[in-house]
Design a protein around this motif. Structure first.
Motif, PDB file in Angstrom:
ATOM      1  N   THR A  58       0.840  -1.197   0.000  1.00 24.27           N
ATOM      2  CA  THR A  58       0.000   0.000   0.000  1.00 24.27           C
ATOM      3  C   THR A  58       0.873   1.245   0.000  1.00 24.27           C
ATOM      4  O   THR A  58       1.805   1.366   0.803  1.00 24.27           O
ATOM      5  CB  THR A  58      -0.926   0.025   1.231  1.00 24.27           C
ATOM      6  OG1 THR A  58      -1.686  -1.185   1.274  1.00 24.27           O
ATOM      7  CG2 THR A  58      -1.883   1.199   1.159  1.00 24.27           C
ATOM      8  N   ARG A  63      -3.278   3.919  -2.314  1.00 18.00           N
ATOM      9  CA  ARG A  63      -3.358   3.012  -3.455  1.00 18.00           C
ATOM     10  C   ARG A  63      -2.591   1.721  -3.167  1.00 18.00           C
ATOM     11  O   ARG A  63      -1.587   1.730  -2.465  1.00 18.00           O
ATOM     12  CB  ARG A  63      -2.780   3.671  -4.707  1.00 18.00           C
ATOM     13  CG  ARG A  63      -3.627   4.804  -5.271  1.00 18.00           C
ATOM     14  CD  ARG A  63      -3.064   5.297  -6.581  1.00 18.00           C
ATOM     15  NE  ARG A  63      -1.670   5.721  -6.428  1.00 18.00           N
ATOM     16  CZ  ARG A  63      -0.829   5.919  -7.446  1.00 18.00           C
ATOM     17  NH1 ARG A  63      -1.223   5.691  -8.680  1.00 18.00           N
ATOM     18  NH2 ARG A  63       0.395   6.327  -7.216  1.00 18.00           N
ATOM     19  N   GLU A  64      -3.088   0.639  -3.714  1.00 22.20           N
ATOM     20  CA  GLU A  64      -2.436  -0.652  -3.537  1.00 22.20           C
ATOM     21  C   GLU A  64      -1.871  -1.139  -4.859  1.00 22.20           C
ATOM     22  O   GLU A  64      -2.346  -0.762  -5.926  1.00 22.20           O
ATOM     23  CB  GLU A  64      -3.436  -1.691  -3.004  1.00 22.20           C
ATOM     24  CG  GLU A  64      -3.965  -1.377  -1.616  1.00 22.20           C
ATOM     25  CD  GLU A  64      -4.937  -2.434  -1.116  1.00 22.20           C
ATOM     26  OE1 GLU A  64      -5.494  -3.169  -1.965  1.00 22.20           O
ATOM     27  OE2 GLU A  64      -5.125  -2.534   0.104  1.00 22.20           O
ATOM     28  N   ASN A 175      -7.206  -1.951  -7.929  1.00 22.17           N
ATOM     29  CA  ASN A 175      -6.376  -1.974  -6.726  1.00 22.17           C
ATOM     30  C   ASN A 175      -5.059  -2.708  -6.970  1.00 22.17           C
ATOM     31  O   ASN A 175      -3.994  -2.269  -6.518  1.00 22.17           O
ATOM     32  CB  ASN A 175      -7.134  -2.650  -5.580  1.00 22.17           C
ATOM     33  CG  ASN A 175      -8.259  -1.788  -5.038  1.00 22.17           C
ATOM     34  OD1 ASN A 175      -8.261  -0.571  -5.215  1.00 22.17           O
ATOM     35  ND2 ASN A 175      -9.223  -2.403  -4.385  1.00 22.17           N
TER      36      ASN A 175
END
Length: 209
Positions: A58, A63-64, A175
């Motif tokens: 992360t 945001r991942e 993601n």
């Protein structure tokens, strides 16, 4: 059989296999379960016996990005390194499909390195594989467009799951790629228009390699 997973990894050391089961604890998880979260202490090392999980990082903005998958017979090298140095986790491990995991206490990890060359070789092989995968991620982010990364991710999922149809949402894909859902939805529609994919409700079917 459960034994076949570890036995195939450590064919020359049945004694090591026996000790892994003796000291390890086996647990089952469902899709979406978090096995290890970022900033959590690492008290044991997960070895996937059945199923699959993914390792995610992360960013500061929330945001991942997907780093790599862990399949049956494999473990998380990040957990090995962090656990052996008594550090907290810098990644998140999430179950991708229903999974069975053997958790080995960190102190046994260090002990087995001294006692069993096969165990050290196993760690080095995992390290080499993950290092190459992380290089691929860096290369993709630096030099490839999002549509290429999206298509590559879908093909990788298809290969791992051994299925042309992938059950996943646009949000989940966004993601894993570290981008916005609206971007993924637009690119998926473009790929469908060119005949490469067929979109359904929370599923994607790959039509062309």
């Amino acid at each position: 059989m459960q034994d076949s997973v570890l036995s195939s990894e450590f064919t020359t050391s049945p004694e090591l296999v026996e000790k892994l089961y003796r000291y390890g604890v086996t647990k089952t998880y469902q899709e979406g379960d978090i096995i290890l979260d970022e900033n959590s202490p690492i008290r044991s090392i997960p070895i996937v016996m059945k199923g699959m999980m993914k390792v995610i990082r992360t960013e500061e903005d929330g945001r991942e990005i997907l780093l790599y998958y862990i399949k049956a017979g494999e473990s998380c090298i990040m957990s090995f390194l962090g656990g052996m140095h008594n550090e907290k986790s810098i990644v998140k491990a999430e179950v991708e499909e229903d999974t069975e995991i053997l958790f080995l206490p960190v102190d046994k990890v260090s002990l087995f390195i001294k006692e069993y060359p096969e165990w050290l070789d196993y760690i080095f092989r995992l390290y080499h594989k993950r290092f190459e995968e992380l290089l691929d991620i860096i290369n993709a982010i630096a030099f490839k467009k999002v549509d290429e990364r999206l298509l590559n991710l879908l093909h990788k999922k298809s290969e791992i799951l051994n299925s042309k149809t992938i059950v996943i949402t646009h949000e989940q894909l966004a993601n894993e790629l570290g981008t916005a859902r609206v971007v993924v939805s637009r690119l998926l529609k473009q790929l469908e228009d060119t005949g490469k994919l067929q979109l359904g409700r929370n599923k994607i079917t790959i039509l062309k390699d």
